[in-house]
Design a protein around this motif. Structure first.
Motif, PDB file in Angstrom:
ATOM      1  N   TRP A   1       0.821  -1.212   0.000  1.00  0.00           N
ATOM      2  CA  TRP A   1       0.000   0.000   0.000  1.00  0.00           C
ATOM      3  C   TRP A   1       0.855   1.263   0.000  1.00  0.00           C
ATOM      4  CZ3 TRP A   1      -3.253   3.100  -1.520  1.00  0.00           C
ATOM      5  CH2 TRP A   1      -3.605   4.272  -0.846  1.00  0.00           C
ATOM      6  N   GLN A   2       1.880   1.306   0.846  1.00  0.00           N
ATOM      7  CA  GLN A   2       2.693   2.518   0.881  1.00  0.00           C
ATOM      8  C   GLN A   2       3.336   2.794  -0.470  1.00  0.00           C
ATOM      9  OE1 GLN A   2       2.346   0.414   3.344  1.00  0.00           O
ATOM     10  NE2 GLN A   2       2.640   1.346   5.353  1.00  0.00           N
ATOM     11  N   LYS A   3       3.766   1.768  -1.156  1.00  0.00           N
ATOM     12  CA  LYS A   3       4.405   1.957  -2.458  1.00  0.00           C
ATOM     13  C   LYS A   3       3.393   2.432  -3.501  1.00  0.00           C
ATOM     14  CE  LYS A   3       8.317  -1.113  -1.699  1.00  0.00           C
ATOM     15  NZ  LYS A   3       9.335  -0.052  -1.863  1.00  0.00           N
ATOM     16  N   MET A   4       2.157   2.003  -3.385  1.00  0.00           N
ATOM     17  CA  MET A   4       1.145   2.446  -4.346  1.00  0.00           C
ATOM     18  C   MET A   4       0.678   3.865  -4.070  1.00  0.00           C
ATOM     19  SD  MET A   4      -1.194  -0.821  -5.295  1.00  0.00           S
ATOM     20  CE  MET A   4      -0.452  -2.455  -5.389  1.00  0.00           C
ATOM     21  N   GLN A   5       0.430   4.192  -2.801  1.00  0.00           N
ATOM     22  CA  GLN A   5      -0.106   5.507  -2.510  1.00  0.00           C
ATOM     23  C   GLN A   5       0.887   6.614  -2.884  1.00  0.00           C
ATOM     24  OE1 GLN A   5      -0.871   6.791   1.465  1.00  0.00           O
ATOM     25  NE2 GLN A   5       0.862   5.705   2.377  1.00  0.00           N
ATOM     26  N   GLU A   6       2.172   6.339  -2.730  1.00  0.00           N
ATOM     27  CA  GLU A   6       3.179   7.335  -3.105  1.00  0.00           C
ATOM     28  C   GLU A   6       3.199   7.581  -4.609  1.00  0.00           C
ATOM     29  OE1 GLU A   6       6.372   6.568   0.525  1.00  0.00           O
ATOM     30  OE2 GLU A   6       6.667   5.573  -1.388  1.00  0.00           O
ATOM     31  N   ARG A   7       2.649   6.641  -5.357  1.00  0.00           N
ATOM     32  CA  ARG A   7       2.626   6.759  -6.807  1.00  0.00           C
ATOM     33  C   ARG A   7       1.241   7.112  -7.335  1.00  0.00           C
ATOM     34  NH1 ARG A   7       6.541   3.295  -5.157  1.00  0.00           N
ATOM     35  NH2 ARG A   7       8.505   3.245  -6.332  1.00  0.00           N
ATOM     36  N   GLY A   8       0.327   7.488  -6.412  1.00  0.00           N
ATOM     37  CA  GLY A   8      -0.980   7.957  -6.828  1.00  0.00           C
ATOM     38  C   GLY A   8      -1.940   6.884  -7.276  1.00  0.00           C
ATOM     39  N   ILE A   9      -1.787   5.667  -6.753  1.00  0.00           N
ATOM     40  CA  ILE A   9      -2.615   4.538  -7.166  1.00  0.00           C
ATOM     41  C   ILE A   9      -3.427   4.042  -5.971  1.00  0.00           C
ATOM     42  CG2 ILE A   9      -2.595   2.185  -8.103  1.00  0.00           C
ATOM     43  CD1 ILE A   9       0.165   2.914  -9.357  1.00  0.00           C
ATOM     44  N   SER A  10      -4.730   3.859  -6.170  1.00  0.00           N
ATOM     45  CA  SER A  10      -5.578   3.294  -5.128  1.00  0.00           C
ATOM     46  C   SER A  10      -5.405   1.778  -5.079  1.00  0.00           C
ATOM     47  CB  SER A  10      -7.048   3.643  -5.391  1.00  0.00           C
ATOM     48  OG  SER A  10      -7.267   5.037  -5.313  1.00  0.00           O
ATOM     49  N   LEU A  11      -5.799   1.182  -3.945  1.00  0.00           N
ATOM     50  CA  LEU A  11      -5.617  -0.250  -3.747  1.00  0.00           C
ATOM     51  C   LEU A  11      -6.864  -0.862  -3.137  1.00  0.00           C
ATOM     52  CD1 LEU A  11      -3.775  -2.797  -3.643  1.00  0.00           C
ATOM     53  CD2 LEU A  11      -3.026  -2.033  -1.379  1.00  0.00           C
ATOM     54  N   LEU A  12      -7.281  -1.986  -3.711  1.00  0.00           N
ATOM     55  CA  LEU A  12      -8.330  -2.811  -3.144  1.00  0.00           C
ATOM     56  C   LEU A  12      -7.671  -4.127  -2.751  1.00  0.00           C
ATOM     57  CD1 LEU A  12     -11.344  -3.233  -2.514  1.00  0.00           C
ATOM     58  CD2 LEU A  12     -11.635  -4.044  -4.874  1.00  0.00           C
ATOM     59  N   MET A  13      -7.383  -4.294  -1.469  1.00  0.00           N
ATOM     60  CA  MET A  13      -6.666  -5.487  -1.003  1.00  0.00           C
ATOM     61  C   MET A  13      -7.669  -6.440  -0.364  1.00  0.00           C
ATOM     62  SD  MET A  13      -4.364  -3.689   1.980  1.00  0.00           S
ATOM     63  CE  MET A  13      -5.049  -3.193   3.574  1.00  0.00           C
ATOM     64  N   LEU A  14      -7.678  -7.683  -0.841  1.00  0.00           N
ATOM     65  CA  LEU A  14      -8.768  -8.604  -0.543  1.00  0.00           C
ATOM     66  C   LEU A  14      -8.278  -9.952  -0.034  1.00  0.00           C
ATOM     67  CD1 LEU A  14     -10.856  -7.962  -3.779  1.00  0.00           C
ATOM     68  CD2 LEU A  14     -11.339  -7.050  -1.495  1.00  0.00           C
ATOM     69  N   ASP A  15      -9.120 -10.582   0.773  1.00  0.00           N
ATOM     70  CA  ASP A  15      -8.953 -11.987   1.129  1.00  0.00           C
ATOM     71  C   ASP A  15      -9.754 -12.805   0.127  1.00  0.00           C
ATOM     72  OD1 ASP A  15      -7.315 -11.889   3.416  1.00  0.00           O
ATOM     73  OD2 ASP A  15      -9.014 -11.408   4.708  1.00  0.00           O
ATOM     74  N   GLY A  16      -9.072 -13.347  -0.883  1.00  0.00           N
ATOM     75  CA  GLY A  16      -9.755 -14.176  -1.856  1.00  0.00           C
ATOM     76  C   GLY A  16     -10.018 -15.571  -1.310  1.00  0.00           C
ATOM     77  N   PRO A  17     -10.642 -16.421  -2.101  1.00  0.00           N
ATOM     78  CA  PRO A  17     -10.865 -17.806  -1.673  1.00  0.00           C
ATOM     79  C   PRO A  17      -9.566 -18.464  -1.221  1.00  0.00           C
ATOM     80  CG  PRO A  17     -12.081 -17.360  -3.685  1.00  0.00           C
ATOM     81  CD  PRO A  17     -11.218 -16.153  -3.435  1.00  0.00           C
ATOM     82  N   GLY A  18      -9.611 -19.107  -0.065  1.00  0.00           N
ATOM     83  CA  GLY A  18      -8.430 -19.756   0.478  1.00  0.00           C
ATOM     84  C   GLY A  18      -7.517 -18.844   1.261  1.00  0.00           C
ATOM     85  N   GLN A  19      -7.956 -17.614   1.538  1.00  0.00           N
ATOM     86  CA  GLN A  19      -7.104 -16.637   2.216  1.00  0.00           C
ATOM     87  C   GLN A  19      -7.855 -15.971   3.364  1.00  0.00           C
ATOM     88  OE1 GLN A  19      -6.292 -13.976  -1.039  1.00  0.00           O
ATOM     89  NE2 GLN A  19      -4.660 -15.254  -1.876  1.00  0.00           N
ATOM     90  N   GLY A  20      -7.109 -15.556   4.386  1.00  0.00           N
ATOM     91  CA  GLY A  20      -7.637 -14.700   5.439  1.00  0.00           C
ATOM     92  C   GLY A  20      -9.023 -15.067   5.928  1.00  0.00           C
ATOM     93  N   ALA A  21      -9.896 -14.065   5.966  1.00  0.00           N
ATOM     94  CA  ALA A  21     -11.250 -14.259   6.475  1.00  0.00           C
ATOM     95  C   ALA A  21     -12.060 -15.203   5.603  1.00  0.00           C
ATOM     96  CB  ALA A  21     -11.956 -12.914   6.587  1.00  0.00           C
ATOM     97  N   SER A  22     -11.816 -15.198   4.299  1.00  0.00           N
ATOM     98  CA  SER A  22     -12.574 -16.086   3.411  1.00  0.00           C
ATOM     99  C   SER A  22     -12.399 -17.547   3.814  1.00  0.00           C
ATOM    100  CB  SER A  22     -12.136 -15.885   1.958  1.00  0.00           C
ATOM    101  OG  SER A  22     -12.505 -14.607   1.497  1.00  0.00           O
ATOM    102  N   LEU A  23     -11.186 -17.912   4.209  1.00  0.00           N
ATOM    103  CA  LEU A  23     -10.896 -19.285   4.618  1.00  0.00           C
ATOM    104  C   LEU A  23     -11.283 -19.530   6.068  1.00  0.00           C
ATOM    105  CD1 LEU A  23      -9.494 -22.029   3.908  1.00  0.00           C
ATOM    106  CD2 LEU A  23      -7.409 -21.027   4.863  1.00  0.00           C
TER     107      LEU A  23
END
Length: 367
Positions: free
Chosen positions: A168-190
């Motif tokens: 996120w820090q690398k994207m925001q410094e370059r003016g890019i938004s981020l949608l960071m997700l727990d896809g299937p098999g990850q984080g809360a989804s799992l």
């Protein structure tokens, strides 16, 4: 890569992982070393206790600062606590009664810290196949309408919260938004919704794309896909079948996840995670399911510009994965291989995130 434990790669790797994230608020060097010093190499119980100690210590600092009204100190400590607690949960077996409570404790700490940021993330829920995919939307400060956006998934072992510390820090410094997700098999989804991983990752990626266009202040013509580690397969697969993505960023390449696992022993440190995400009773069953996780006959379908970044000394997904994928691509393509003599040459540049910068500099240009 620096080996704090000379004879235990995986424990050393996890320490390097959190030390690198410390540059972005995900830890503090000496707190990490103190935790690591309490751990016996190869002893998963001591791994849990060492990192839980660090997490609870940081959490206590955060709560004491909160009680005194010191919001900045509290915010910083909550964020460190979240990452230490995430690490402590990492090797716990799926049926360990501490696993889900440990995950929830780490997530709660992240949210308590992140929501106090001057530019806080927004929690999001994307409807998906009768359930939901959750994560966070982040915009650069003073962002305008129609911003470029990257949709990001982690890998085998990632949580959406972890993606805040670096990407996120690398994207925001370059003016890019981020949608960071727990896809299937990850984080809360799992952990909370028992949503297993899947080879056709274009399905959740397309759902995320459609939801972002309908609900976020982004430019539909400037949305890219990025993923890390096992996500190197996921991002490439999604880009091959979802043609609306503007760019595809592969942070650690995977050609065939079955090939990566076919010769690993059944007691590999990550085997229980692999069985968990695939819903398998044993590694024989898991390996059979992984045969579908290949870019053979898929990579040449990617039509948008693609960028691969890989470490030459990657001991988890060997660098041959990157070269094989690069050779198969028929689109505009770029590759960044960090030589093994250099820091940042390990798996996903975990020992020096600065070595991913060529990808983000390219991303800033094309978006």
């Amino acid at each position: 890569m620096w080996h704090f434990y000379p004879d235990h790669y995986m424990f050393s790797y996890q320490l390097n992982r959190i030390l690198t994230q410390s540059h972005f608020g995900g830890g503090e060097f000496n707190e990490c070393i103190e935790a690591a010093s309490k751990i016996t190499p190869g002893d998963f119980e001591s791994f849990n206790k060492g990192w839980a100690f660090a997490g609870n210590q940081a959490l206590q600092m955060a709560e004491e600062a909160t009680a005194k009204g010191y919001s900045i100190t509290a915010r910083q400590a909550y964020l460190r606590a979240s990452n230490y607690l995430r690490t402590s949960e990492f090797f716990l077996k799926p049926d360990d009664p501490r696993k889900v409570p440990g995950y929830l404790k780490a997530t709660e700490a992240f949210q308590k810290g992140a929501y106090q940021l001057p530019n806080p993330p927004r929690f999001v829920s994307i409807p998906f196949e009768g359930s939901e995919i959750t994560g966070y939307f982040l915009q650069p400060a003073n962002a305008k309408e129609n911003q470029p956006l990257m949709i990001m998934f982690g890998g085998l072992d990632s949580t959406a919260e972890e993606l805040y510390f670096g990407p996120w820090q690398k994207m925001q410094e370059r003016g890019i938004s981020l949608l960071m997700l727990d896809g299937p098999g990850q984080g809360a989804s799992l952990r909370l919704r028992h949503m297993l991983t899947r080879y056709d990752y274009e399905v959740p990626a397309t759902a995320a794309f459609d939801w972002a266009v309908a609900n976020l202040p982004v430019d539909p013509k400037r949305i890219g896909i990025i993923a890390v580690s096992m996500g190197g397969y996921m991002a490439a697969r999604a880009a091959a079948f979802e043609k609306r993505f503007k760019v595809c960023c592969i942070w650690g390449a995977v050609w065939s996840y079955y090939d990566i696992w076919k010769n690993r022993p059944d007691n590999h440190p990550l085997a229980s995670i692999m069985m968990h995400i695939t819903g398998s009773a044993n590694m024989t069953e898991a390996r059979e399911k992984l045969k579908n996780f290949t870019l053979e006959g898929v990579a040449d379908k990617i039509s948008m510009p693609a960028f691969i970044s890989h470490g030459e000394d990657d001991k988890q997904n060997f660098v041959e994965n990157a070269y094989k994928l690069y050779d198969a691509l028929q689109c505009e393509k770029h590759i960044n291989i960090v030589p093994k003599e250099s820091t940042g040459s390990s798996h996903c540049h975990i020992d020096n995130f600065n070595k991913i910068n060529p990808m983000f500099d390219w991303l800033q240009t094309v978006l």
